[in-house]
Structures are given as C-alpha cells and as structure tokens.
Design a protein around this motif. Structure first.
Motif, PDB file in Angstrom:
ATOM      1  N   LEU A 160       0.917  -1.292   0.120  1.00  0.00           N
ATOM      2  CA  LEU A 160       0.000   0.065   0.146  1.00  0.00           C
ATOM      3  C   LEU A 160       0.908   1.195   0.076  1.00  0.00           C
ATOM      4  CD1 LEU A 160      -2.741   1.337   0.387  1.00  0.00           C
ATOM      5  CD2 LEU A 160      -2.335   1.235   2.889  1.00  0.00           C
ATOM      6  N   THR A 161       0.703   2.229  -0.866  1.00  0.00           N
ATOM      7  CA  THR A 161       1.584   3.317  -1.178  1.00  0.00           C
ATOM      8  C   THR A 161       0.583   4.529  -0.852  1.00  0.00           C
ATOM      9  OG1 THR A 161       2.912   2.219  -2.768  1.00  0.00           O
ATOM     10  CG2 THR A 161       3.224   4.673  -2.590  1.00  0.00           C
ATOM     11  N   LEU A 162       0.961   5.505   0.228  1.00  0.00           N
ATOM     12  CA  LEU A 162       0.434   6.744   0.408  1.00  0.00           C
ATOM     13  C   LEU A 162       1.218   7.966  -0.089  1.00  0.00           C
ATOM     14  CD1 LEU A 162      -0.829   5.928   4.088  1.00  0.00           C
ATOM     15  CD2 LEU A 162      -1.975   5.790   1.957  1.00  0.00           C
ATOM     16  N   THR A 163       0.475   8.749  -0.729  1.00  0.00           N
ATOM     17  CA  THR A 163       1.273   9.989  -1.212  1.00  0.00           C
ATOM     18  C   THR A 163       0.575  11.080  -0.248  1.00  0.00           C
ATOM     19  OG1 THR A 163       1.834   8.980  -3.203  1.00  0.00           O
ATOM     20  CG2 THR A 163       2.009  11.484  -3.027  1.00  0.00           C
ATOM     21  N   PHE A 164       1.337  12.220   0.354  1.00  0.00           N
ATOM     22  CA  PHE A 164       1.038  13.307   1.137  1.00  0.00           C
ATOM     23  C   PHE A 164       1.293  14.364   0.261  1.00  0.00           C
ATOM     24  CE2 PHE A 164       1.765   9.762   4.218  1.00  0.00           C
ATOM     25  CZ  PHE A 164       0.373   9.829   4.825  1.00  0.00           C
ATOM     26  N   GLU A 200       1.209   5.498  12.339  1.00  0.00           N
ATOM     27  CA  GLU A 200       0.756   4.463  12.858  1.00  0.00           C
ATOM     28  C   GLU A 200      -0.065   3.480  11.911  1.00  0.00           C
ATOM     29  OE1 GLU A 200       1.535   3.409  16.059  1.00  0.00           O
ATOM     30  OE2 GLU A 200       2.109   5.275  16.540  1.00  0.00           O
ATOM     31  N   ILE A 201       0.778   2.460  11.418  1.00  0.00           N
ATOM     32  CA  ILE A 201       0.130   1.611  10.502  1.00  0.00           C
ATOM     33  C   ILE A 201      -1.365   1.002  11.027  1.00  0.00           C
ATOM     34  CG2 ILE A 201       0.191  -0.500   9.012  1.00  0.00           C
ATOM     35  CD1 ILE A 201       3.390   0.196   9.133  1.00  0.00           C
ATOM     36  N   ILE A 202      -1.592   0.670  12.118  1.00  0.00           N
ATOM     37  CA  ILE A 202      -2.710   0.081  12.792  1.00  0.00           C
ATOM     38  C   ILE A 202      -3.997   1.041  12.661  1.00  0.00           C
ATOM     39  CG2 ILE A 202      -1.282  -1.696  14.046  1.00  0.00           C
ATOM     40  CD1 ILE A 202      -1.977   0.058  16.456  1.00  0.00           C
ATOM     41  N   GLU A 203      -3.640   2.404  12.353  1.00  0.00           N
ATOM     42  CA  GLU A 203      -4.722   3.111  12.248  1.00  0.00           C
ATOM     43  C   GLU A 203      -5.172   3.252  10.576  1.00  0.00           C
ATOM     44  OE1 GLU A 203      -6.369   4.797  14.740  1.00  0.00           O
ATOM     45  OE2 GLU A 203      -4.925   3.806  16.284  1.00  0.00           O
ATOM     46  N   LEU A 204      -4.715   2.489   9.888  1.00  0.00           N
ATOM     47  CA  LEU A 204      -5.251   2.461   8.518  1.00  0.00           C
ATOM     48  C   LEU A 204      -6.325   1.366   8.290  1.00  0.00           C
ATOM     49  CD1 LEU A 204      -1.925   2.547   6.733  1.00  0.00           C
ATOM     50  CD2 LEU A 204      -3.682   4.439   6.558  1.00  0.00           C
ATOM     51  N   VAL A 205      -7.638   1.758   7.713  1.00  0.00           N
ATOM     52  CA  VAL A 205      -8.468   0.955   7.363  1.00  0.00           C
ATOM     53  C   VAL A 205      -8.735   0.912   6.017  1.00  0.00           C
ATOM     54  CG1 VAL A 205     -10.876   0.505   7.756  1.00  0.00           C
ATOM     55  CG2 VAL A 205      -9.786   1.318   9.533  1.00  0.00           C
ATOM     56  N   ILE A 206      -8.764  -0.231   5.362  1.00  0.00           N
ATOM     57  CA  ILE A 206      -9.027  -0.607   3.941  1.00  0.00           C
ATOM     58  C   ILE A 206     -10.605  -0.993   3.905  1.00  0.00           C
ATOM     59  CG2 ILE A 206      -8.769  -1.900   1.751  1.00  0.00           C
ATOM     60  CD1 ILE A 206      -6.457  -0.429   2.656  1.00  0.00           C
ATOM     61  N   GLN A 207     -11.376  -0.327   3.005  1.00  0.00           N
ATOM     62  CA  GLN A 207     -12.942  -0.545   2.900  1.00  0.00           C
ATOM     63  C   GLN A 207     -13.163  -0.503   1.636  1.00  0.00           C
ATOM     64  OE1 GLN A 207     -13.694   2.879   5.612  1.00  0.00           O
ATOM     65  NE2 GLN A 207     -15.084   3.482   4.292  1.00  0.00           N
ATOM     66  N   ASP A 208     -14.514  -1.198   1.630  1.00  0.00           N
ATOM     67  CA  ASP A 208     -15.310  -1.386   0.113  1.00  0.00           C
ATOM     68  C   ASP A 208     -15.891  -0.164  -0.433  1.00  0.00           C
ATOM     69  OD1 ASP A 208     -17.366  -1.357   1.861  1.00  0.00           O
ATOM     70  OD2 ASP A 208     -18.497  -2.918   0.864  1.00  0.00           O
ATOM     71  N   ARG A 209     -16.371   0.938   0.351  1.00  0.00           N
ATOM     72  CA  ARG A 209     -16.807   2.040  -0.226  1.00  0.00           C
ATOM     73  C   ARG A 209     -16.622   2.929   1.002  1.00  0.00           C
ATOM     74  NH1 ARG A 209     -21.424  -1.532  -0.766  1.00  0.00           N
ATOM     75  NH2 ARG A 209     -22.759  -1.234   1.087  1.00  0.00           N
ATOM     76  N   GLY A 250      -0.520  -4.147  11.030  1.00  0.00           N
ATOM     77  CA  GLY A 250       1.145  -3.994  11.031  1.00  0.00           C
ATOM     78  C   GLY A 250       1.636  -4.045   9.668  1.00  0.00           C
ATOM     79  N   GLY A 251       2.891  -3.832   9.339  1.00  0.00           N
ATOM     80  CA  GLY A 251       3.597  -3.657   8.439  1.00  0.00           C
ATOM     81  C   GLY A 251       4.897  -2.714   8.336  1.00  0.00           C
ATOM     82  N   THR A 252       5.562  -2.567   7.301  1.00  0.00           N
ATOM     83  CA  THR A 252       6.818  -2.073   7.325  1.00  0.00           C
ATOM     84  C   THR A 252       6.764  -0.704   6.510  1.00  0.00           C
ATOM     85  OG1 THR A 252       7.910  -4.372   6.883  1.00  0.00           O
ATOM     86  CG2 THR A 252       9.322  -2.206   6.421  1.00  0.00           C
ATOM     87  N   ARG A 253       7.279   0.229   7.189  1.00  0.00           N
ATOM     88  CA  ARG A 253       7.335   1.865   6.709  1.00  0.00           C
ATOM     89  C   ARG A 253       8.519   1.979   5.710  1.00  0.00           C
ATOM     90  NH1 ARG A 253       6.892   2.001  12.164  1.00  0.00           N
ATOM     91  NH2 ARG A 253       4.910   2.923  12.827  1.00  0.00           N
ATOM     92  N   LEU A 254       8.080   2.087   4.467  1.00  0.00           N
ATOM     93  CA  LEU A 254       9.223   2.352   3.562  1.00  0.00           C
ATOM     94  C   LEU A 254       8.834   4.009   2.872  1.00  0.00           C
ATOM     95  CD1 LEU A 254       9.186  -0.849   1.343  1.00  0.00           C
ATOM     96  CD2 LEU A 254      10.718  -0.186   2.838  1.00  0.00           C
ATOM     97  N   THR A 255      10.076   4.503   2.827  1.00  0.00           N
ATOM     98  CA  THR A 255      10.045   5.941   2.096  1.00  0.00           C
ATOM     99  C   THR A 255      10.492   5.943   0.901  1.00  0.00           C
ATOM    100  OG1 THR A 255      12.167   6.656   3.069  1.00  0.00           O
ATOM    101  CG2 THR A 255      10.339   6.806   4.534  1.00  0.00           C
ATOM    102  N   THR A 256      10.491   7.158   0.139  1.00  0.00           N
ATOM    103  CA  THR A 256      11.246   7.172  -1.122  1.00  0.00           C
ATOM    104  C   THR A 256      12.658   7.202  -0.830  1.00  0.00           C
ATOM    105  OG1 THR A 256      11.044   9.541  -0.939  1.00  0.00           O
ATOM    106  CG2 THR A 256       9.412   8.628  -2.044  1.00  0.00           C
ATOM    107  N   GLU A 257      13.230   7.587   0.119  1.00  0.00           N
ATOM    108  CA  GLU A 257      14.576   7.219   0.602  1.00  0.00           C
ATOM    109  C   GLU A 257      15.008   5.899   0.740  1.00  0.00           C
ATOM    110  OE1 GLU A 257      15.127   9.897   3.689  1.00  0.00           O
ATOM    111  OE2 GLU A 257      14.685  11.933   2.341  1.00  0.00           O
ATOM    112  N   ASN A 258      14.197   4.931   1.326  1.00  0.00           N
ATOM    113  CA  ASN A 258      14.787   3.813   1.570  1.00  0.00           C
ATOM    114  C   ASN A 258      13.786   2.621   0.847  1.00  0.00           C
ATOM    115  OD1 ASN A 258      12.168   3.236   3.112  1.00  0.00           O
ATOM    116  ND2 ASN A 258      13.182   3.377   4.864  1.00  0.00           N
ATOM    117  N   GLY A 259      13.111   2.813   0.230  1.00  0.00           N
ATOM    118  CA  GLY A 259      12.300   1.844  -0.354  1.00  0.00           C
ATOM    119  C   GLY A 259      11.347   2.222  -1.555  1.00  0.00           C
TER     120      GLY A 259
END
Length: 114
Positions: A71-75, A85-94, A105-114
């Motif tokens: 999942l890639t987010l752009t700010f 806080e990755i656990i604050e993200l929710v994927i939903q159908d609409r 959970g998950g791994t945080r990657l940035t444009t600098e490290n991934g």
C-alpha cells in the motif's frame, strides 16, 4: 519540503538564517550582491517575519498492489515516517463501508529507503 526534512532547521525565527554567496546576483550596474557568510551572521540575517507550518498534511493519493501486499500513500507535504501508525489504517469497500479491514502492522518504506 526538503527544508522540513531537516528537523532542526527553520522551526522558528531563531534557527533560520539565510546565507548568500557573492555569485547570487547583481544590481543594475553589475555589482554583485554582498556575500552573507557564516562568519558574518547576526540578527540582521534572521527573518523579519516567520510564519510557522500549522497546516496538517493530507493523504492525496494511494495505490495498492494486492499481489505483493503493498500500500503506497502520497502526502501533500513531508511527514515524519516513524510517526505513522499503520494500525490506524483501514481498507474498506466504499465510502459508507459495509466491509472493512483494519491493518494490523507492516513495514514503513520511504522514497529514500524503498
């Protein structure tokens, strides 16, 4: 945004100096603008007006790759990746969701490290 990446730069008007080289520009007669270097810093080289950043960042787009689970987010501005806080993200159908999945959970990657 590059300035915002530097945690100790231009947080207020006491840590925001401007340095100018003599190659910066010229007046109408061709005289170079006077150099302002680190040995000449004084209160005249601090901003006369300083407006701090008070605008909250917003997620402006995202992409998702279901094959690899990315999942890639752009700010719209620089964010401190370690504060996300990755656990604050929710994927939903609409928008008014009937089915949701809260990330655990998950791994945080940035444009600098991934």
């Amino acid at each position: 945004n590059d300035v915002k990446l530097r945690n100790k730069l231009c947080l207020d008007n006491t840590n925001c100096y401007l340095r100018i080289s003599d190659d910066f520009g010229y007046d109408m007669a061709g005289n170079s603008i006077l150099e302002v270097n680190t040995t000449a810093f004084n209160s005249q080289h601090l901003p006369t007006a300083f407006i701090p950043d008070v605008t909250a960042p917003a997620a402006v787009e995202f992409s998702i790759n279901m094959n690899v689970g990315h999942l890639t987010l752009t700010f719209d501005e620089t964010v401190q990746v370690l504060t996300l806080e990755i656990i604050e993200l929710v994927i939903q159908d609409r928008w008014n969701a009937s089915e949701i999945h809260k990330l655990t959970g998950g791994t945080r990657l940035t444009t600098e490290n991934g």
